[in-house]
Design a protein around this motif. Sequence first.
Motif, PDB file in Angstrom:
ATOM      1  N   VAL A 249       0.641  -1.675   0.002  1.00 32.59           N
ATOM      2  CA  VAL A 249      -0.040  -0.203  -0.154  1.00 32.59           C
ATOM      3  C   VAL A 249       1.219   1.527  -0.390  1.00 32.59           C
ATOM      4  O   VAL A 249       1.880   1.221   1.160  1.00 32.59           O
ATOM      5  N   VAL A 250       0.743   2.017  -1.135  1.00 39.90           N
ATOM      6  CA  VAL A 250       1.900   3.774  -0.850  1.00 39.90           C
ATOM      7  C   VAL A 250       1.030   4.505   0.319  1.00 39.90           C
ATOM      8  O   VAL A 250      -0.243   4.796   0.264  1.00 39.90           O
ATOM      9  N   GLY A 251       1.778   4.740   0.792  1.00 42.73           N
ATOM     10  CA  GLY A 251       1.541   5.683   1.933  1.00 42.73           C
ATOM     11  C   GLY A 251       2.676   6.587   2.645  1.00 42.73           C
ATOM     12  O   GLY A 251       3.865   6.811   2.210  1.00 42.73           O
ATOM     13  N   THR A 252       2.379   7.212   4.170  1.00 45.16           N
ATOM     14  CA  THR A 252       3.440   8.139   3.911  1.00 45.16           C
ATOM     15  C   THR A 252       4.462   7.144   5.019  1.00 45.16           C
ATOM     16  O   THR A 252       5.831   7.580   4.841  1.00 45.16           O
ATOM     17  N   GLY A 253       5.082   5.590   4.929  1.00 45.91           N
ATOM     18  CA  GLY A 253       5.618   5.211   5.801  1.00 45.91           C
ATOM     19  C   GLY A 253       5.167   4.910   6.855  1.00 45.91           C
ATOM     20  O   GLY A 253       5.623   4.552   7.975  1.00 45.91           O
ATOM     21  N   SER A 254       4.275   5.597   7.728  1.00 43.65           N
ATOM     22  CA  SER A 254       3.869   4.516   8.785  1.00 43.65           C
ATOM     23  C   SER A 254       3.538   3.187   8.724  1.00 43.65           C
ATOM     24  O   SER A 254       3.429   2.715   7.942  1.00 43.65           O
ATOM     25  N   GLN A 255       3.491   2.048   9.690  1.00 45.77           N
ATOM     26  CA  GLN A 255       2.385   1.046  10.286  1.00 45.77           C
ATOM     27  C   GLN A 255       1.923   0.907  10.815  1.00 45.77           C
ATOM     28  O   GLN A 255       2.018   0.712  11.834  1.00 45.77           O
ATOM     29  N   ILE A 327      -8.773   9.312  -3.976  1.00 47.10           N
ATOM     30  CA  ILE A 327      -9.484   9.293  -2.660  1.00 47.10           C
ATOM     31  C   ILE A 327     -10.432   7.206  -2.707  1.00 47.10           C
ATOM     32  O   ILE A 327     -10.964   6.829  -1.819  1.00 47.10           O
ATOM     33  N   SER A 328     -10.499   6.800  -4.798  1.00 44.62           N
ATOM     34  CA  SER A 328     -11.016   5.637  -3.838  1.00 44.62           C
ATOM     35  C   SER A 328      -9.797   4.490  -3.895  1.00 44.62           C
ATOM     36  O   SER A 328     -10.321   3.552  -3.328  1.00 44.62           O
ATOM     37  N   TYR A 329      -8.410   5.451  -3.525  1.00 34.51           N
ATOM     38  CA  TYR A 329      -7.737   4.025  -3.549  1.00 34.51           C
ATOM     39  C   TYR A 329      -7.353   3.926  -1.682  1.00 34.51           C
ATOM     40  O   TYR A 329      -7.271   3.171  -0.679  1.00 34.51           O
ATOM     41  N   VAL A 330      -8.027   5.625  -0.741  1.00 30.38           N
ATOM     42  CA  VAL A 330      -7.817   5.283   0.275  1.00 30.38           C
ATOM     43  C   VAL A 330      -8.036   4.863   0.551  1.00 30.38           C
ATOM     44  O   VAL A 330      -8.841   4.149   1.620  1.00 30.38           O
ATOM     45  N   SER A 331      -9.859   5.125   0.277  1.00 25.19           N
ATOM     46  CA  SER A 331     -11.206   4.437   0.732  1.00 25.19           C
ATOM     47  C   SER A 331     -11.246   3.252   0.423  1.00 25.19           C
ATOM     48  O   SER A 331     -11.661   2.006   1.907  1.00 25.19           O
ATOM     49  N   LEU A 332     -10.325   2.664  -0.263  1.00 23.35           N
ATOM     50  CA  LEU A 332     -10.142   0.828  -0.291  1.00 23.35           C
ATOM     51  C   LEU A 332      -9.674   0.200   0.882  1.00 23.35           C
ATOM     52  O   LEU A 332      -9.752  -0.644   1.593  1.00 23.35           O
ATOM     53  N   TRP A 333      -8.614   1.043   0.934  1.00 25.77           N
ATOM     54  CA  TRP A 333      -7.880   0.737   2.015  1.00 25.77           C
ATOM     55  C   TRP A 333      -8.279   0.724   3.932  1.00 25.77           C
ATOM     56  O   TRP A 333      -8.559   0.067   4.470  1.00 25.77           O
ATOM     57  N   LEU A 334      -8.729   2.120   4.518  1.00 22.98           N
ATOM     58  CA  LEU A 334      -9.613   2.470   5.592  1.00 22.98           C
ATOM     59  C   LEU A 334     -10.801   1.377   5.189  1.00 22.98           C
ATOM     60  O   LEU A 334     -11.261   1.661   6.687  1.00 22.98           O
ATOM     61  N   SER A 335     -11.914   1.270   4.470  1.00 22.93           N
ATOM     62  CA  SER A 335     -12.581   0.827   4.634  1.00 22.93           C
ATOM     63  C   SER A 335     -11.715  -1.217   5.944  1.00 22.93           C
ATOM     64  O   SER A 335     -13.423  -1.532   6.002  1.00 22.93           O
ATOM     65  N   ASP A 336     -11.218  -1.456   5.425  1.00 23.94           N
ATOM     66  CA  ASP A 336     -10.865  -2.992   5.844  1.00 23.94           C
ATOM     67  C   ASP A 336     -10.502  -2.972   6.984  1.00 23.94           C
ATOM     68  O   ASP A 336     -10.668  -3.701   7.441  1.00 23.94           O
TER      69      ASP A 336
END
Length: 516
Positions: A249-255, A327-336
């Motif tokens: 998942v592409v993000g800020t580097g947090s885990q 928005i679609s990408y972030v929403s996908l991973w937040l919903s999980d």
Amino acid sequence: MSSLNCVTAPQPSPHPLTDDSVLDALGADLRAAGYTTDGVTELLGEDVHAALLRGVWWPALAATSETSVEDDEVPLATVIRLFLLGSDEPETSVAQAFPTSGVDALIAEGVLIRLDDGAIRANLDIRPHADETHDYLVVADQDAAMRPGPVARDHVLGIGGASMSLARAIIREPARRALDIGTGCGIQALHLNSHCDEIVATDTNERALALARATARLNGMSWDLRAGSMFEPVAGERFDLIVSNPPFVVGTGSQDYIYRDSGVVGDALCEQLIRELPAYLNPGGTAQILANWIITDGADWRERVAGWLDGTGLDAWVVQREAADPISYVSLWLSDAGEDEQATARRGEQWLEWFDDNDIVAIGMGSITVRAPEAGEDREPDVVLEEITGAGEEVTGPEAQAFLARRRYLRETSDADLLDKRLSIAPVMLEEHSLPGEDGWQQVGAAVRRPGGPAAVLGVDEVSRALLAGCRGQVPLQTLIELLAGFHGVDAEALATAALPVVREAIGRGILYEAN
């Protein structure tokens, strides 16, 4: 789906199912109950089972109620309600379903929990899974739809769309040593077991390794499970096959969640994985990886991923299946994750700000299949990067294997040799595209398509269409070209020069092949 009988469930133990005797007894009980894909489908009925796979729960709850099942079906119904529906069940019913392992032992091993009112609830996701030849049991954590609150940081995903996409894409050639990086619950290792002599599976998540071990033992398998990141646990070793469904998942580097977040900024983890592959692949070895990559404003995604492959010497087939907007990408991973609305909004806002600050307009999602050169082979790598988004055009193991074989054939066959070959055409369809005009329908284009093949389509004109139709494995390509040249009154050599690139592309797409 979980009932409203709520309890504050304890945080998952990092090491569930450590007692082999309980694990073996659990497997015996599940098998005795008939807890297989066919068994579940038979009890629920095909329509109800299909609805459950779509996320519609209530028909399955009704089909497994006491009034809907026969006495000998009660254990299977109870198991389904516990593990597939997240229902709270009476302890007497659960005890009947698990006579060998026992309720108390399963609670002690983190499989079940006892609620304040005495009801029993599943604490793990254990479900049947089948391919064409085998029936398996897979152990994972329950997803957010099955339990209240957010999932744990060390949450272990079960069978999902990405894991099954990779499993279907793996080339199932016999291999001596295989490596599964980021094994999670062990779904890839499970499938590797059918064609690999030795399987090494790694993960940074100790809980994932524990559940993968349980998955292996329930299915009578044994894998070399190792803790560590990337290639650290296998330093100095080489493999015939490497597979990975990494935390891409592409993000800020947090885990925040180990299953999705690498702890590395952006798409650098996938880049690192690709760049390090050559040191761990045997000559002629294959690696197949799911990956996400950044697409910045005005940039071609192919250039970014091609940059990962530069200097590796690997042949590669990179397929982008989707490009998701932020928005679609972030929403996908937040919903999980199952977080509450405020936490979701806060995390989503920060994520989108980071995308905006880094000029990221989309995230590419797809697969990367690579093959190391054979020993002594000295040539430029053969790299193909393409976007294939059509339904029914997913990369499969047989298609990936055939793609690599076709690319090798094209590399090893000169134009002069190709003209001497007898070629046959695969089962294809001719598609003609027309637009309405003053004189009726006017054809504006045509293409030949091999149904089911990823990007197996080739635009054709009148001459190339006739050439393809003539490829029946009876005469050499040179003879066909000479016949066509005579019919159209053109120079045969010039026609061959124009036709050979089309023929090569048709071979590369699996539309033409050398006749036996």
